[in-house]
Design an enzyme around this catalytic site. Sequence first.
Site, PDB file in Angstrom:
ATOM      1  N   GLY A  96       3.595   4.786  30.160  1.00  0.00           N
ATOM      2  CA  GLY A  96       4.424   3.773  30.825  1.00  0.00           C
ATOM      3  C   GLY A  96       4.624   2.539  29.965  1.00  0.00           C
ATOM      4  N   GLU A 151       6.584  -2.386  13.268  1.00  0.00           N
ATOM      5  CA  GLU A 151       6.035  -1.029  13.116  1.00  0.00           C
ATOM      6  C   GLU A 151       6.081  -0.229  14.413  1.00  0.00           C
ATOM      7  OE1 GLU A 151       4.599  -3.686  11.820  1.00  0.00           O
ATOM      8  OE2 GLU A 151       4.267  -3.284   9.679  1.00  0.00           O
ATOM      9  N   GLN A 201      -5.831  -6.872   4.168  1.00  0.00           N
ATOM     10  CA  GLN A 201      -5.406  -5.916   5.200  1.00  0.00           C
ATOM     11  C   GLN A 201      -6.407  -4.770   5.368  1.00  0.00           C
ATOM     12  OE1 GLN A 201      -1.021  -6.562   3.513  1.00  0.00           O
ATOM     13  NE2 GLN A 201      -1.086  -4.803   4.869  1.00  0.00           N
ATOM     14  N   HIS A 238       0.811  -1.212   0.000  1.00  0.00           N
ATOM     15  CA  HIS A 238       0.000   0.000   0.000  1.00  0.00           C
ATOM     16  C   HIS A 238       0.850   1.270   0.000  1.00  0.00           C
ATOM     17  CE1 HIS A 238      -2.609  -3.202   1.500  1.00  0.00           C
ATOM     18  NE2 HIS A 238      -3.646  -2.467   1.149  1.00  0.00           N
TER      19      HIS A 238
HETATM   20  C1  LIG Z   1       3.864  -2.766  27.256  1.00  0.00           C
HETATM   21  C2  LIG Z   1       3.745  -2.971  28.731  1.00  0.00           C
HETATM   22  N1  LIG Z   1       3.422  -4.202  29.197  1.00  0.00           N
HETATM   23  C3  LIG Z   1       3.348  -4.422  30.530  1.00  0.00           C
HETATM   24  C4  LIG Z   1       3.563  -3.396  31.414  1.00  0.00           C
HETATM   25  C5  LIG Z   1       3.465  -3.649  32.910  1.00  0.00           C
HETATM   26  N2  LIG Z   1       4.795  -3.555  33.514  1.00  0.00           N
HETATM   27  C6  LIG Z   1       5.168  -2.473  34.210  1.00  0.00           C
HETATM   28  S1  LIG Z   1       6.694  -2.583  34.802  1.00  0.00           S
HETATM   29  C7  LIG Z   1       6.916  -4.102  34.133  1.00  0.00           C
HETATM   30  C8  LIG Z   1       8.210  -4.856  34.339  1.00  0.00           C
HETATM   31  C9  LIG Z   1       9.333  -4.355  33.502  1.00  0.00           C
HETATM   32  O1  LIG Z   1      10.378  -5.278  33.563  1.00  0.00           O
HETATM   33  P1  LIG Z   1      11.786  -4.982  32.941  1.00  0.00           P
HETATM   34  O2  LIG Z   1      11.652  -4.456  31.573  1.00  0.00           O
HETATM   35  O3  LIG Z   1      12.655  -6.174  33.091  1.00  0.00           O
HETATM   36  O4  LIG Z   1      12.312  -3.773  33.795  1.00  0.00           O
HETATM   37  P2  LIG Z   1      12.695  -3.703  35.359  1.00  0.00           P
HETATM   38  O5  LIG Z   1      11.453  -3.491  36.147  1.00  0.00           O
HETATM   39  O6  LIG Z   1      13.372  -4.981  35.709  1.00  0.00           O
HETATM   40  O7  LIG Z   1      13.569  -2.522  35.385  1.00  0.00           O
HETATM   41  C10 LIG Z   1       5.775  -4.513  33.463  1.00  0.00           C
HETATM   42  C11 LIG Z   1       5.628  -5.814  32.771  1.00  0.00           C
HETATM   43  C12 LIG Z   1       3.854  -2.115  30.879  1.00  0.00           C
HETATM   44  N3  LIG Z   1       4.030  -1.050  31.654  1.00  0.00           N
HETATM   45  N4  LIG Z   1       3.974  -1.945  29.545  1.00  0.00           N
END
Ligand SMILES: Cc1ncc(C[n+]2csc(CCOP(=O)(O)OP(=O)(O)O)c2C)c(N)n1
Length: 558
Positions: free
Chosen positions: A418, A50, A113, A29
Amino acid sequence: MATITGGELVVRTLLGANVRHVFGLHGAHLETIFQSLARHGVPIIDTRHEVAAGHAAEGYARAARTLGVAMVTAGPGFTNVITSMANAYLDRTPVLYLSGSAALADAESNTLQAGIDQVAIARPITKWAHQITTPAQIPRLVAQAIRLATSAPTGPVLLDLPIDVLTAALDESTVRIPQNLVLDSPAAPAGSLVERAIALLMTAKRPIVMVGPGAWQCDAGDELRAFVERAGIPVFSDFQSHGLLPSSHPLYGGTYHKLADLSATDARPDVVLALGVRFGLFTMGVSDRLVPAGAQLIHVDVDAREIGRLRNAAVAIVADSQQTLRALNAHPQAQRWSDFKAWQKTVQDAKSARRKHLAELLTRSAPPIHPYQAVSALADNLPEDAIVVGDGAEAYHWLNEVIRQTRAGSYITHGFLGAVGFGLGLSLGAQVAHPRRPVLCLVGDGAIGFTIAEFDTMTRHGLPIVAVIMNNRSWAASQHFQEIVSGRDHVLGTRLGDARYHDVAAAFGANGAHVTKIEALGPAIKAAFASGKATCINVEIDLAPIPPEIELLMARHN
Ligand SMILES: Cc1ncc(C[n+]2csc(CCOP(=O)(O)OP(=O)(O)O)c2C)c(N)n1
């Protein structure tokens, strides 16, 4: 008659807006756009997913303080970029997302798609989302999208481009490409409000300035420095505006969370000048741990929706922070301030006490590496002009304890979404925006897995990003939360294995290093930056410690 395609019109309008790079992943596309970009010599940074293209456009926009452009194909290409779009929306990042879509002629035909309304999906997470249905209107509508994305409050926009609109041939002589797409008309504060702000600041005994993303977005660093140096008022910053006042400056107090250290003393801020601050997660919501409930607030932001959102403003100024600082600096009374030396000392003493307390964590001599030891080694070995991207969760909270910067827009990390896993994508964009500056991505071992294939993009495009993985074999922030809320016997779905991430990166052509002893980390970082190649440093760290900022947040919920 010379003809021109819809795709060529898109590209010529982008060129009129000075777009120099586009991030994306191919799909049939988009073919006309790909070919037109190549004809005009605009590099396409093609990613392996992406979402990384979207995050790269965000990283580019944030590092260069300009428009980022991401293009994704119809259907799954579009759905894959939604996390980036939402992130840009919540962060107010000016990104133009271009999505391919099915031919208008194929509407409701179960074609490839297609079958989802991409504009409707994008609408709640963009400033504007629109499908272009008339090829001749492409220049006008692309120009409108760029104006909307880049004018305050900035934010993402989506243009959905059906393939038959992109492949349509138009008479070239009828085409006019709009010029002057980026509006430059920052809102100045009303004089009466400047008077009130000055009058309130003059009553303060313990004033602070908080700088947020709005202060960085309008490049208010010089004006900020002039104002606080004359007034002697300490400054606290969020991440985007980190470095707006250099971290080494005697008036710099730290990131917002460090305000909590003052709550242990009797001396707390009584007047807060909040420049481009967005109250919420990073100011601890309505809690008064950072900003005391009784403090009088002068709130300046370009977006009226941010004013009074969680904190009542004694003086509300809907204006650009740079313009407001200029007006404050020009005010005759702003030359005669009270003596805030004792207050400055209180702020600096709190900062030193925190450092001293944390320094005890550096004494550990045997593995496992304490995460504070890891981020300290990182900060000590980071080139001065580095751009730092903070991913993971606990990882970037540890980084907040040590990060030192002299240039704003150089700490790119989480906003309100986040979204763990955005780091490598953001780093791609930052490195493309600043090819000569070192880019470091600090990332958790959970976060790295989302887009680890982007080491391939770095290798193919010669982007020497250094990724440091804080490997605690866990989604640590999740596991620690689970341990506290559900108990240590109920840990599930939050542990990770002993993966050799550095070998995965090496398989994509990057350098890989495995660090298990603290003495090896500094030299590994230095070697990585000296190599001029993308590098993945896998650092084995202790899972147990919880960063002080997270302890503060958890204390709030208990
Ligand atoms: C895309 C996404 N999935 C899940 C979460 C929930 N979450 C918040 S903190 C976290 C753990 C992150 O682990 P890591 O990347 O190993 O970092 P660390 O806490 O060990 O620094 C998760 C899964 C989120 N914030 N974003």
